[in-house]
Design an enzyme around this catalytic site. Structure first.
Site, PDB file in Angstrom:
ATOM      1  N   LYS A 135       0.817  -1.254   0.192  1.00 10.45           N
ATOM      2  CA  LYS A 135       0.022   0.118  -0.053  1.00 10.45           C
ATOM      3  C   LYS A 135       0.826   1.167  -0.027  1.00 10.45           C
ATOM      4  CE  LYS A 135      -3.845  -1.609   2.549  1.00 10.45           C
ATOM      5  NZ  LYS A 135      -4.851  -1.562   1.878  1.00 10.45           N
ATOM      6  N   ARG A 139     -10.385 -11.303   1.891  1.00  4.90           N
ATOM      7  CA  ARG A 139     -11.356 -12.310   1.222  1.00  4.90           C
ATOM      8  C   ARG A 139     -10.843 -13.608   1.713  1.00  4.90           C
ATOM      9  NH1 ARG A 139     -11.698  -8.797  -4.107  1.00  4.90           N
ATOM     10  NH2 ARG A 139     -11.465  -7.403  -2.623  1.00  4.90           N
TER      11      ARG A 139
HETATM   12  N1  BES Z   1      -8.104  -3.506   4.597  1.00  2.23           N
HETATM   13  C1  BES Z   1      -8.246  -3.325   3.159  1.00  2.23           C
HETATM   14  C2  BES Z   1      -9.677  -2.587   2.963  1.00  2.23           C
HETATM   15  C3  BES Z   1      -9.462  -1.237   3.643  1.00  2.23           C
HETATM   16  C4  BES Z   1      -8.877  -0.108   2.926  1.00  2.23           C
HETATM   17  C5  BES Z   1     -10.453  -0.812   4.409  1.00  2.23           C
HETATM   18  C6  BES Z   1      -9.062   1.317   3.488  1.00  2.23           C
HETATM   19  C7  BES Z   1     -10.603   0.349   5.144  1.00  2.23           C
HETATM   20  C8  BES Z   1      -9.767   1.290   4.426  1.00  2.23           C
HETATM   21  C9  BES Z   1      -8.164  -4.494   2.146  1.00  2.23           C
HETATM   22  O1  BES Z   1      -7.400  -5.468   2.714  1.00  2.23           O
HETATM   23  C10 BES Z   1      -7.806  -4.242   0.960  1.00  2.23           C
HETATM   24  O2  BES Z   1      -6.626  -3.704   0.776  1.00  2.23           O
HETATM   25  N2  BES Z   1      -8.662  -4.036  -0.232  1.00  2.23           N
HETATM   26  C11 BES Z   1      -8.194  -3.631  -1.587  1.00  2.23           C
HETATM   27  C12 BES Z   1      -8.705  -4.569  -2.476  1.00  2.23           C
HETATM   28  C13 BES Z   1      -8.155  -4.503  -3.869  1.00  2.23           C
HETATM   29  C14 BES Z   1      -6.760  -4.908  -3.864  1.00  2.23           C
HETATM   30  C15 BES Z   1      -9.170  -5.549  -4.597  1.00  2.23           C
HETATM   31  C16 BES Z   1      -8.616  -2.331  -1.667  1.00  2.23           C
HETATM   32  O3  BES Z   1      -9.682  -2.060  -1.274  1.00  2.23           O
HETATM   33  O4  BES Z   1      -7.896  -1.463  -2.196  1.00  2.23           O
HETATM   34 MG    MG Z   2      -5.419  -5.309   1.906  1.00  5.90          MG
END
Ligand code: BES
Ligand code: MG
Ligand code: ZN
Length: 501
Positions: A279, A353
């Protein structure tokens, strides 16, 4: 963890010498009961303030009156209840938390709330009591474990409820129910607010064991070895980039005899760096909250056990970090999941997931009558719904209805998104049964659609990415201080309290 000592008082209000008395005032105030008696004793100061618009009793507004010896009570805090026709459980929580927040600023440690039943509204006396306690205790929550300064700020630690009814035992019962719920919410907030270095999967599992022992629940935990036996390729692979071993905690409350259980599953990523699909660093610190789903399930389990609900309820909490260490799982890897299905990893940041898939498939062995999962699953949910609603998706209309109405009652509102088969197409993989991401469009739905491959029972998924924590105090409910909200504990507890099989 008693937040407030709460007692009940009754008798003649003008004989009391409270430090501060809170009076709820409607926009069309009729000065019934205590409100009328005090207004009269203060030479109509309250009704004058309303008439001259010096105090406009909109919901959340407050106004402090010093009585200068006219009556025994030293100060009166008026708190707006809004319009009578809009009066709801949420108004009670909003008003009581606004009041307690402004009293906290006065630096006093105790106060009295006048609890007036109101026949014109359909809200019962015990609901008023319960939600007043909830508003106050949730508002007073602070996460100050790491603060070494400013510890001498006076905190409100005592509340008194002034009531007319002599049936104080009913009121005391509502108070203790509310306090059990608040402790569950604040436990969830603590677990979510805790830095990942002090809330590793192992540490959370240890904490869950203590909670289980204290509340009379069964505790068990799967370590990596057991996970391998169950072929949990999701959680095992996500954990590979971290030195912290994964854990899968199972809490069981047995209050329902031979009935089939209701299972709660909570995403417990104790820190989500994104893994190899790293990230950006901005706001990455917030990813300590990626265990909020797990926190909520643990908080809810404590609550339902202490409330002794007549149901069998199981909490399943998969816990791991998602880090980009040298052994980390990588884009392109294919994982074999707990139900035998294979997943091609496209993005290691779509890790939630994967661990949920294993936990959901595992839940099937309990032959559940329903399963609800809670997860900070997608940034897309924050974009779709913002911070005012949790995303709801699922395969069972009856279960979704129960959750939706629980959301209305608790103010932890949910909004449904469609789980049509069309979205499954987006997850097709060339080399495995499915991919772990389906592209940016409809990201909340493709994530839920992925999960649907691992359930074979009535199921609802709650995406709490936008509701699990707040970034500031602006625009936020007065009973949700900045940081983790513990969202879902009150919602799921309500769903389970009103569960009829
Ligand atoms: N934990 C994150 C989702 C999240 C992001 C929750 C910001 C709260 C605030 C999750 O694991 C994630 O990183 N999801 C990705 C999925 C994508 C790679 C398809 C996302 O939402 O960017
Ligand atoms: Mg994630
Ligand atoms: Zn995550």
């Amino acid at each position: 963890m008693l937040i407030l000592e709460i007692n009940v008082d009754t008798g003649k209000i003008l004989e009391k010498n409270y430090e501060l008395l809170v009076l709820g005032i409607f926009e069309e105030e009729k000065y019934h009961g205590v409100n009328g008696i005090i207004d009269k004793a203060l030479d109509k100061e309250i009704s004058q303030k309303l008439k001259t618009l010096e105090f406009n009793p909109k919901l959340r507004k407050t106004c402090l009156i010093t009585t200068y010896g006219k009556i025994g009570i030293k100060r009166i805090l008026l708190v707006g209840l809004g319009k009578r026709k809009d009066f709801s459980l949420e108004s009670i929580r909003m008003a009581s938390s606004s009041a307690i927040n402004s009293i906290q600023e006065l630096g006093i440690t105790s106060c009295t709330f006048s609890i007036l039943g109101d026949k014109a509204t359909k809200i019962s006396f015990d609901q008023i009591v319960e939600n007043t306690v909830v508003g106050c205790e949730l508002a007073l929550y602070q996460f100050n474990l790491y603060k070494t300064e400013d510890q001498n700020i006076k905190k409100i630690n005592k509340l008194l409820f002034f009531v007319y009814t002599p049936e104080t035992s009913v009121i005391k019962n509502s108070i203790s129910i509310a306090q059990i719920i608040d402790n569950g919410v604040n436990l969830a907030r603590n677990l979510s607010n805790m830095p990942s270095s002090d809330a590793t999967p192992t540490q959370i599992a240890e904490k869950a064991k203590i909670i289980a022992d204290e509340s009379g629940m069964t505790f068990s935990v799967l370590n990596k070895k057991e996970m391998e036996k169950f072929s949990m390729g999701g959680i095992i692979n996500v954990s590979k980039g971290s030195n912290q071993p994964p854990k899968l905690v199972i809490l069981e409350h047995k209050g329902g005899g031979t009935a089939r259980p209701i299972v709660l599953v909570g995403k417990g990523i104790t820190f989500d760096s994104g893994g190899i699909s790293l990230k950006p660093s901005e706001k990455m610190e917030d990813m300590k909250h990626d265990k909020a789903g797990a926190a909520t399930v643990i908080g809810t389990m404590q609550t339902v056990a202490q409330l002794k609900l007549p149901l069998n309820i199981i909490g399943i909490v998969p816990l791991t970090e998602n880090l980009p260490g040298g052994s980390a799982y990588k884009p392109g890897d294919v994982l074999k999941m707990c139900n035998g299905k294979t997943v091609e990893v496209i993005n290691t940041d779509a890790e939630g997931r994967l661990i949920l898939a294993d936990a959901l498939a595992f839940a099937s062995r309990y032959k559940p009558q329903a399963v609800i999962d809670l997860a900070t699953l997608t940034g897309a949910c924050v974009i779709a719904l913002g911070s005012f609603a949790t995303g709801l998706l699922g395969n069972d209309d009856n279960l979704k209805k129960r959750i939706t109405s629980g959301g209305e009652i608790t103010g932890e509102r949910v909004w449904e998104l469609p789980l049509w088969d069309d979205y499954k197409e987006l997850l097709k993989s060339d080399i495995a049964d499915m991919k772990n991401v389906g592209g940016r469009p409809g990201g909340v739905i493709t994530a839920a659609s992925f999960l649907s491959n691992f359930v074979d029972y009535p199921w609802a998924h709650l995406d709490i990415a936008g509701t699990a924590w707040t970034q500031s105090n602006v625009g936020v409910k007065p009973y949700n201080p900045k940081g983790a909200t513990g969202v879902g504990v009150r919602l799921i507890t309500e769903v389970l309290r009103s569960w009829e099989t």
